[in-house]
Design a protein around this motif. Structure first.
Motif, PDB file in Angstrom:
ATOM      1  N   ASP A 107       0.842  -1.202   0.000  1.00  0.00           N
ATOM      2  CA  ASP A 107       0.000   0.000   0.000  1.00  0.00           C
ATOM      3  C   ASP A 107       0.879   1.255   0.000  1.00  0.00           C
ATOM      4  O   ASP A 107       0.668   2.199  -0.765  1.00  0.00           O
ATOM      5  N   GLU A 108       1.892   1.226   0.870  1.00  0.00           N
ATOM      6  CA  GLU A 108       2.796   2.376   0.976  1.00  0.00           C
ATOM      7  C   GLU A 108       3.711   2.473  -0.238  1.00  0.00           C
ATOM      8  O   GLU A 108       3.928   3.570  -0.787  1.00  0.00           O
ATOM      9  N   LEU A 109       4.251   1.339  -0.674  1.00  0.00           N
ATOM     10  CA  LEU A 109       5.190   1.330  -1.789  1.00  0.00           C
ATOM     11  C   LEU A 109       4.556   1.926  -3.040  1.00  0.00           C
ATOM     12  O   LEU A 109       5.149   2.797  -3.695  1.00  0.00           O
ATOM     13  N   PHE A 110       3.351   1.468  -3.376  1.00  0.00           N
ATOM     14  CA  PHE A 110       2.720   1.921  -4.610  1.00  0.00           C
ATOM     15  C   PHE A 110       1.947   3.219  -4.427  1.00  0.00           C
ATOM     16  O   PHE A 110       1.694   3.940  -5.394  1.00  0.00           O
ATOM     17  N   GLY A 111       1.589   3.538  -3.186  1.00  0.00           N
ATOM     18  CA  GLY A 111       0.803   4.738  -2.943  1.00  0.00           C
ATOM     19  C   GLY A 111       1.604   6.020  -2.852  1.00  0.00           C
ATOM     20  O   GLY A 111       1.039   7.109  -2.977  1.00  0.00           O
ATOM     21  N   LYS A 112       2.933   5.908  -2.676  1.00  0.00           N
ATOM     22  CA  LYS A 112       3.707   7.134  -2.474  1.00  0.00           C
ATOM     23  C   LYS A 112       3.911   7.911  -3.767  1.00  0.00           C
ATOM     24  O   LYS A 112       4.171   9.113  -3.735  1.00  0.00           O
ATOM     25  N   ASP A 113       3.795   7.244  -4.911  1.00  0.00           N
ATOM     26  CA  ASP A 113       3.888   7.927  -6.208  1.00  0.00           C
ATOM     27  C   ASP A 113       2.939   7.201  -7.156  1.00  0.00           C
ATOM     28  O   ASP A 113       3.328   6.282  -7.883  1.00  0.00           O
ATOM     29  N   ILE A 114       1.677   7.606  -7.133  1.00  0.00           N
ATOM     30  CA  ILE A 114       0.642   6.893  -7.870  1.00  0.00           C
ATOM     31  C   ILE A 114       0.898   6.952  -9.370  1.00  0.00           C
ATOM     32  O   ILE A 114       0.707   5.960 -10.083  1.00  0.00           O
ATOM     33  N   ALA A 115       1.353   8.084  -9.878  1.00  0.00           N
ATOM     34  CA  ALA A 115       1.622   8.191 -11.307  1.00  0.00           C
ATOM     35  C   ALA A 115       2.691   7.189 -11.734  1.00  0.00           C
ATOM     36  O   ALA A 115       2.567   6.518 -12.773  1.00  0.00           O
ATOM     37  N   LYS A 116       3.758   7.070 -10.944  1.00  0.00           N
ATOM     38  CA  LYS A 116       4.807   6.100 -11.254  1.00  0.00           C
ATOM     39  C   LYS A 116       4.255   4.676 -11.195  1.00  0.00           C
ATOM     40  O   LYS A 116       4.569   3.845 -12.060  1.00  0.00           O
ATOM     41  N   SER A 117       3.441   4.396 -10.190  1.00  0.00           N
ATOM     42  CA  SER A 117       2.864   3.054 -10.051  1.00  0.00           C
ATOM     43  C   SER A 117       2.030   2.684 -11.269  1.00  0.00           C
ATOM     44  O   SER A 117       2.108   1.566 -11.783  1.00  0.00           O
TER      45      SER A 117
END
Length: 325
Positions: A166-176
């Motif tokens: 959740d934290e890994l992908f949520g910190k930069d949603i555009a990059k994810s």
């Protein structure tokens, strides 16, 4: 035809965002992770134009669907188990005045639609699997099986840790979103022969940390499409979708008495280069789905609806017309 605006219905404790076009026999499309009803944007008008009632919802934990009481996504991990996910679809049919529908699912939505005829056989007229095959219940906890064969970094095993992905992908949603939504970079043969161990073990969190220019595969979304997904996941985060994965063990434990026969017409469409949901996973489906037709879309990766929309639409609408018109 533009993507429709949603109508909101009360269903199974949710304020469910439902998008539909057309009239006729209803076809319900169920999305996966990290997707939305919008992921069917190319299929909804094609299915409607073919003479069917095309329906898709932002499913539990996604998009504009929220808990009817709190106005937020459901909080508990157990709120995302298969009983809830299939129950949402039944409640939606009830609210729409539909007796039976054909269910079409991709990725996690595929697991949902293959479970529908086992759990709610009186509500299902047919099933279409896009990439996701029918998978029989295994003899051991699937998470333990994945951990034993592919290790702790395999993405579904990694997703079991509340908060981590959740934290890994949520910190930069555009990059994810750029990471997830890419066209197929390799054939299955090249993947098997030359992919690094992190890729072969589906260690997506490790691959996410690789420099972006090394990800491979062309970006799949236009700027407008990326903005639509970005707005949705900025609102919800990824926790709701990740919680679907956190119910693998619970779903396995609670499914031991279910039948394993899909007694309705079935269509299975695989993508030749999907390295996660590989076409060979469909081998043997016939013993569980006696009325089964199978196809493979060449030169296509995981995101079939967007990567090869014309080919997918043609297969779906041809089958629908032959079996249900």
């Amino acid at each position: 035809m533009s993507f429709p605006e949603p109508k909101f219905i009360e269903a199974n404790g949710l304020k469910l965002a439902v998008y539909e076009q057309g009239t006729g026999v209803p076809v319900v499309m169920c999305h996966g992770f990290p997707e939305l009803a919008y992921s069917w944007r190319h299929q909804i008008p094609a299915i409607a134009d073919a003479g069917f009632r095309a329906i898709a919802a932002d499913q539990r934990g996604y998009g504009r669907t929220v808990d009817a009481t709190t106005g937020k996504i459901p909080a508990a991990i157990e709120d995302y188990d298969m009983e809830h996910l299939t129950g949402d679809m039944v409640a939606m049919l009830d609210e729409l005045g539909i007796d039976k529908a054909i269910f079409c699912g991709h990725d996690w939505g595929g697991f949902v639609v293959w479970q529908m005829p086992l759990r709610h056989p009186d509500r299902v007229a047919g099933v279409i699997g896009v990439n996701t095959p029918f998978i029989a219940r295994g003899p051991i906890d699937p998470i333990e099986a994945m951990r034993a064969t592919m290790g702790e970094d395999m993405y579904i095993v990694f997703f079991q840790k509340p908060g981590a992905a959740d934290e890994l992908f949520g910190k930069d949603i555009a990059k994810s979103l750029r990471f997830w939504y890419r066209k197929s970079a390799v054939t299955l043969e090249d993947f098997d022969n030359a992919a690094p161990d992190a890729a072969k073990n589906l260690a997506l969190a490790k691959l996410f940390e690789v420099p972006e220019e090394e990800w491979g595969g062309d970006p799949l979304l236009t700027a407008e499409e990326a903005a639509y997904y970005h707005e949705a996941f900025t609102s919800t985060g990824f926790t709701g979708g990740l919680n679907w994965y956190r119910n693998f063990t619970r779903n396995w434990e609670r499914s031991k008495d279910l039948p394993e026969k899909v007694n309705v017409p079935c269509l299975m469409i695989s993508a030749a280069n999907d390295v996660v949901l590989r076409p060979e996973l469909t081998e043997g489906m016939e013993q569980f789905c006696p009325d089964l037709e199978k196809h493979i879309i060449p030169d296509c990766g995981h995101w079939t609806q967007a990567e090869k929309p014309d080919e997918l639409n043609a297969l779906i609408t041809d089958w629908l017309k032959r079996r249900f018109a």
